[in-house]
Design an enzyme around this catalytic site. Structure first.
Site, PDB file in Angstrom:
ATOM      1  N   LYS A  13       0.836  -1.212   0.000  1.00 58.55           N
ATOM      2  CA  LYS A  13       0.000   0.000   0.000  1.00 58.55           C
ATOM      3  C   LYS A  13       0.869   1.260   0.000  1.00 58.55           C
ATOM      4  O   LYS A  13       0.663   2.166  -0.796  1.00 58.55           O
ATOM      5  CB  LYS A  13      -0.925   0.018   1.245  1.00 58.55           C
ATOM      6  CG  LYS A  13      -1.850  -1.189   1.337  1.00 58.55           C
ATOM      7  CD  LYS A  13      -2.747  -1.152   2.583  1.00 58.55           C
ATOM      8  CE  LYS A  13      -2.021  -1.274   3.895  1.00 58.55           C
ATOM      9  NZ  LYS A  13      -1.356  -2.579   4.140  1.00 58.55           N
ATOM     10  N   ARG A  88     -10.039   0.213   8.482  1.00 55.29           N
ATOM     11  CA  ARG A  88      -9.645  -1.170   8.734  1.00 55.29           C
ATOM     12  C   ARG A  88     -10.740  -1.940   9.449  1.00 55.29           C
ATOM     13  O   ARG A  88     -10.574  -3.138   9.728  1.00 55.29           O
ATOM     14  CB  ARG A  88      -8.396  -1.191   9.614  1.00 55.29           C
ATOM     15  CG  ARG A  88      -7.087  -1.309   8.837  1.00 55.29           C
ATOM     16  CD  ARG A  88      -5.944  -1.136   9.830  1.00 55.29           C
ATOM     17  NE  ARG A  88      -4.770  -1.898   9.497  1.00 55.29           N
ATOM     18  CZ  ARG A  88      -3.679  -1.358   8.927  1.00 55.29           C
ATOM     19  NH1 ARG A  88      -3.630  -0.106   8.588  1.00 55.29           N
ATOM     20  NH2 ARG A  88      -2.630  -2.115   8.698  1.00 55.29           N
ATOM     21  N   ARG A 127      11.418  -5.789   5.165  1.00 51.03           N
ATOM     22  CA  ARG A 127      11.073  -4.365   5.007  1.00 51.03           C
ATOM     23  C   ARG A 127      11.968  -3.479   5.875  1.00 51.03           C
ATOM     24  O   ARG A 127      12.118  -3.712   7.063  1.00 51.03           O
ATOM     25  CB  ARG A 127       9.610  -4.137   5.392  1.00 51.03           C
ATOM     26  CG  ARG A 127       9.266  -2.654   5.532  1.00 51.03           C
ATOM     27  CD  ARG A 127       7.784  -2.364   5.427  1.00 51.03           C
ATOM     28  NE  ARG A 127       6.955  -3.095   6.347  1.00 51.03           N
ATOM     29  CZ  ARG A 127       5.620  -3.080   6.339  1.00 51.03           C
ATOM     30  NH1 ARG A 127       4.977  -2.362   5.429  1.00 51.03           N
ATOM     31  NH2 ARG A 127       4.931  -3.771   7.210  1.00 51.03           N
ATOM     32  N   ARG A 160      11.126  -2.142  11.058  1.00 50.05           N
ATOM     33  CA  ARG A 160      10.062  -1.799  12.010  1.00 50.05           C
ATOM     34  C   ARG A 160       9.971  -2.811  13.142  1.00 50.05           C
ATOM     35  O   ARG A 160      10.018  -4.009  12.903  1.00 50.05           O
ATOM     36  CB  ARG A 160       8.714  -1.762  11.263  1.00 50.05           C
ATOM     37  CG  ARG A 160       8.318  -0.380  10.812  1.00 50.05           C
ATOM     38  CD  ARG A 160       7.164  -0.393   9.841  1.00 50.05           C
ATOM     39  NE  ARG A 160       5.944  -1.027  10.329  1.00 50.05           N
ATOM     40  CZ  ARG A 160       4.806  -1.048   9.637  1.00 50.05           C
ATOM     41  NH1 ARG A 160       4.739  -0.456   8.452  1.00 50.05           N
ATOM     42  NH2 ARG A 160       3.751  -1.646  10.128  1.00 50.05           N
ATOM     43  N   ARG A 171      -1.030  -9.546  13.181  1.00 49.63           N
ATOM     44  CA  ARG A 171      -1.560  -8.533  12.252  1.00 49.63           C
ATOM     45  C   ARG A 171      -2.319  -9.195  11.102  1.00 49.63           C
ATOM     46  O   ARG A 171      -3.339  -8.680  10.646  1.00 49.63           O
ATOM     47  CB  ARG A 171      -0.429  -7.651  11.730  1.00 49.63           C
ATOM     48  CG  ARG A 171       0.023  -6.635  12.787  1.00 49.63           C
ATOM     49  CD  ARG A 171       1.441  -6.174  12.581  1.00 49.63           C
ATOM     50  NE  ARG A 171       1.631  -5.422  11.365  1.00 49.63           N
ATOM     51  CZ  ARG A 171       2.805  -5.302  10.737  1.00 49.63           C
ATOM     52  NH1 ARG A 171       3.880  -5.901  11.209  1.00 49.63           N
ATOM     53  NH2 ARG A 171       2.877  -4.601   9.645  1.00 49.63           N
TER      54      ARG A 171
HETATM   55  P1  ADP Z   1       0.979  -2.138   7.408  1.00 50.06           P
HETATM   56  O1  ADP Z   1       1.835  -1.192   6.581  1.00 50.06           O
HETATM   57  O2  ADP Z   1       1.746  -3.323   7.827  1.00 50.06           O
HETATM   58  O3  ADP Z   1      -0.333  -2.426   6.789  1.00 50.06           O
HETATM   59  P2  ADP Z   1       0.356   0.124   9.056  1.00 50.06           P
HETATM   60  O4  ADP Z   1       1.599   0.926   8.996  1.00 50.06           O
HETATM   61  O5  ADP Z   1      -0.778   0.557   8.212  1.00 50.06           O
HETATM   62  O6  ADP Z   1       0.709  -1.396   8.780  1.00 50.06           O
HETATM   63  O7  ADP Z   1      -0.143   0.035  10.570  1.00 50.06           O
HETATM   64  C1  ADP Z   1       0.712  -0.289  11.636  1.00 50.06           C
HETATM   65  C2  ADP Z   1      -0.108  -0.414  12.905  1.00 50.06           C
HETATM   66  O8  ADP Z   1      -0.749   0.846  13.195  1.00 50.06           O
HETATM   67  C3  ADP Z   1      -1.243  -1.429  12.865  1.00 50.06           C
HETATM   68  O9  ADP Z   1      -0.805  -2.747  13.166  1.00 50.06           O
HETATM   69  C4  ADP Z   1      -2.194  -0.858  13.919  1.00 50.06           C
HETATM   70  O10 ADP Z   1      -1.740  -1.149  15.245  1.00 50.06           O
HETATM   71  C5  ADP Z   1      -2.053   0.638  13.709  1.00 50.06           C
HETATM   72  N1  ADP Z   1      -3.030   1.128  12.708  1.00 50.06           N
HETATM   73  C6  ADP Z   1      -2.767   1.637  11.476  1.00 50.06           C
HETATM   74  N2  ADP Z   1      -3.907   1.983  10.843  1.00 50.06           N
HETATM   75  C7  ADP Z   1      -4.924   1.691  11.696  1.00 50.06           C
HETATM   76  C8  ADP Z   1      -6.342   1.787  11.627  1.00 50.06           C
HETATM   77  N3  ADP Z   1      -6.962   2.265  10.531  1.00 50.06           N
HETATM   78  N4  ADP Z   1      -7.055   1.389  12.709  1.00 50.06           N
HETATM   79  C9  ADP Z   1      -6.466   0.929  13.817  1.00 50.06           C
HETATM   80  N5  ADP Z   1      -5.144   0.779  13.942  1.00 50.06           N
HETATM   81  C10 ADP Z   1      -4.363   1.156  12.901  1.00 50.06           C
HETATM   82  P1  ADP Z   2       2.157  -1.968   3.167  1.00 55.50           P
HETATM   83  O1  ADP Z   2       2.151  -0.456   3.199  1.00 55.50           O
HETATM   84  O2  ADP Z   2       0.943  -2.531   2.482  1.00 55.50           O
HETATM   85  O3  ADP Z   2       2.373  -2.601   4.505  1.00 55.50           O
HETATM   86  P2  ADP Z   2       4.771  -1.670   1.854  1.00 55.50           P
HETATM   87  O4  ADP Z   2       4.537  -0.761   0.703  1.00 55.50           O
HETATM   88  O5  ADP Z   2       5.458  -1.131   3.047  1.00 55.50           O
HETATM   89  O6  ADP Z   2       3.387  -2.413   2.258  1.00 55.50           O
HETATM   90  O7  ADP Z   2       5.585  -2.933   1.292  1.00 55.50           O
HETATM   91  C1  ADP Z   2       5.975  -4.016   2.148  1.00 55.50           C
HETATM   92  C2  ADP Z   2       7.372  -4.483   1.749  1.00 55.50           C
HETATM   93  O8  ADP Z   2       7.303  -5.158   0.489  1.00 55.50           O
HETATM   94  C3  ADP Z   2       8.401  -3.359   1.554  1.00 55.50           C
HETATM   95  O9  ADP Z   2       9.670  -3.838   1.979  1.00 55.50           O
HETATM   96  C4  ADP Z   2       8.392  -3.101   0.047  1.00 55.50           C
HETATM   97  O10 ADP Z   2       9.660  -2.624  -0.424  1.00 55.50           O
HETATM   98  C5  ADP Z   2       8.084  -4.478  -0.514  1.00 55.50           C
HETATM   99  N1  ADP Z   2       7.232  -4.442  -1.717  1.00 55.50           N
HETATM  100  C6  ADP Z   2       6.202  -3.589  -1.989  1.00 55.50           C
HETATM  101  N2  ADP Z   2       5.630  -3.874  -3.186  1.00 55.50           N
HETATM  102  C7  ADP Z   2       6.318  -4.952  -3.669  1.00 55.50           C
HETATM  103  C8  ADP Z   2       6.206  -5.735  -4.880  1.00 55.50           C
HETATM  104  N3  ADP Z   2       5.266  -5.481  -5.819  1.00 55.50           N
HETATM  105  N4  ADP Z   2       7.070  -6.765  -5.041  1.00 55.50           N
HETATM  106  C9  ADP Z   2       8.022  -7.039  -4.092  1.00 55.50           C
HETATM  107  N5  ADP Z   2       8.181  -6.345  -2.949  1.00 55.50           N
HETATM  108  C10 ADP Z   2       7.336  -5.318  -2.727  1.00 55.50           C
END
Ligand code: ADP
Ligand code: ADP
Ligand code: ZN
Length: 215
Positions: A13, A88, A127, A160, A171
């Site tokens: 994302k 979410r 990551r 992270r 998660r």
């Molecule tokens: P990821 O990139 O792995 O999807 P995020 O960076 O979006 O994770 O979120 C990290 C953490 O922040 C989540 O595990 C949760 O604890 C909190 N968080 C993020 N967005 C939300 C949301 N919309 N509602 C509740 N908690 C959230």
């Molecule tokens: P999210 O915000 O959904 O948690 P991220 O954008 O942080 O996801 O991506 C999660 C991890 O996967 C990062 O280390 C990123 O560099 C890698 N990544 C993202 N998109 C791709 C892809 N299409 N193929 C391989 N690795 C990816």
């Protein structure tokens, strides 16, 4: 253009949001980034959010909704916004719909980026992100030129805390229980776009871009 990016943790994302921003100049609102910033600044919100983030649970809806609502009222969201990682839960989705109705706006697209669990786990274990400019890399799939150093700004690349095996499992469970049902919600609203996120970054982006170009 008012859009949301959904998908399990590690789906890409944030990576897609950065690419979208470069083509469509709308603010990128990531609740995860907002919470991480608050944690690193040790604010009251940060201390509250950290308890949940460390164990992979969701921050309570009331807290999260309040933050997003306030952010959407800011002037830069007037001509569009991209929400990443929000909503979410169904409660968050309904609150978002209410806020937007009050503001005379509506969502135009909800992208659901899907990736199989084993790939998500591999992505999250590799990551790393820049401590200065927040650019995200992957030690395996998208490494920086110099190990541990950001290509763009020379900042340090950090893994992270919540990208550890146990929290990642929690998660993914939280995603399946609480967030997945939103697909049906947005499907019923006719704005859902299912995107196969298990392809290279640019292929995924080109599909999203083509859809954005048509709305
Ligand atoms: P990821 O990139 O792995 O999807 P995020 O960076 O979006 O994770 O979120 C990290 C953490 O922040 C989540 O595990 C949760 O604890 C909190 N968080 C993020 N967005 C939300 C949301 N919309 N509602 C509740 N908690 C959230
Ligand atoms: P999210 O915000 O959904 O948690 P991220 O954008 O942080 O996801 O991506 C999660 C991890 O996967 C990062 O280390 C990123 O560099 C890698 N990544 C993202 N998109 C791709 C892809 N299409 N193929 C391989 N690795 C990816
Ligand atoms: Zn950087």
């Amino acid at each position: 253009m008012n859009i949301i990016l959904m998908g399990p943790p590690g789906a890409g994302k944030g990576t897609q949001a950065d690419l979208i921003k470069a083509s469509f100049p709308i603010p990128h609102i990531s609740t995860g980034d907002i919470f991480r910033e608050a944690v690193s600044n040790e604010t009251k919100l940060g201390r509250e959010a950290k308890k949940y983030m460390d164990s992979g649970k969701l921050v309570p809806d009331a807290v999260t909704i309040g933050i997003v609502q306030e952010r959407l009222m800011q002037a830069d969201c007037q001509n569009g916004f991209m929400l990443d990682g929000f909503p979410r839960t169904t409660v968050q989705a309904e609150a978002l719909a209410d806020v937007l109705t009050k503001m005379g706006k509506k969502l135009e697209a909800a992208f659901n980026i899907s990736v199989p669990d084993d790939i998500l786990i591999a992505r999250m274990s590799g990551r790393v992100s820049c401590n200065k400019c927040k650019t995200v890399y992957n030690t395996r799939f998208n490494p920086s030129i110099k190990e541990g150093i950001c290509d763009k700004c020379g900042g340090n690349l950090i893994h992270r805390d919540d990208d550890n095996e146990e929290t990642v499992k929690n998660r993914l469970n939280v995603y399946n229980d609480q967030t997945k049902p939103l697909m049906q919600y947005y499907g019923e609203h006719g704005i859902l776009h299912d995107i196969n996120g298990n392809r290279d970054t640019n292929t995924v982006f080109n599909e999203i871009k083509a859809i954005l170009g048509s709305i």
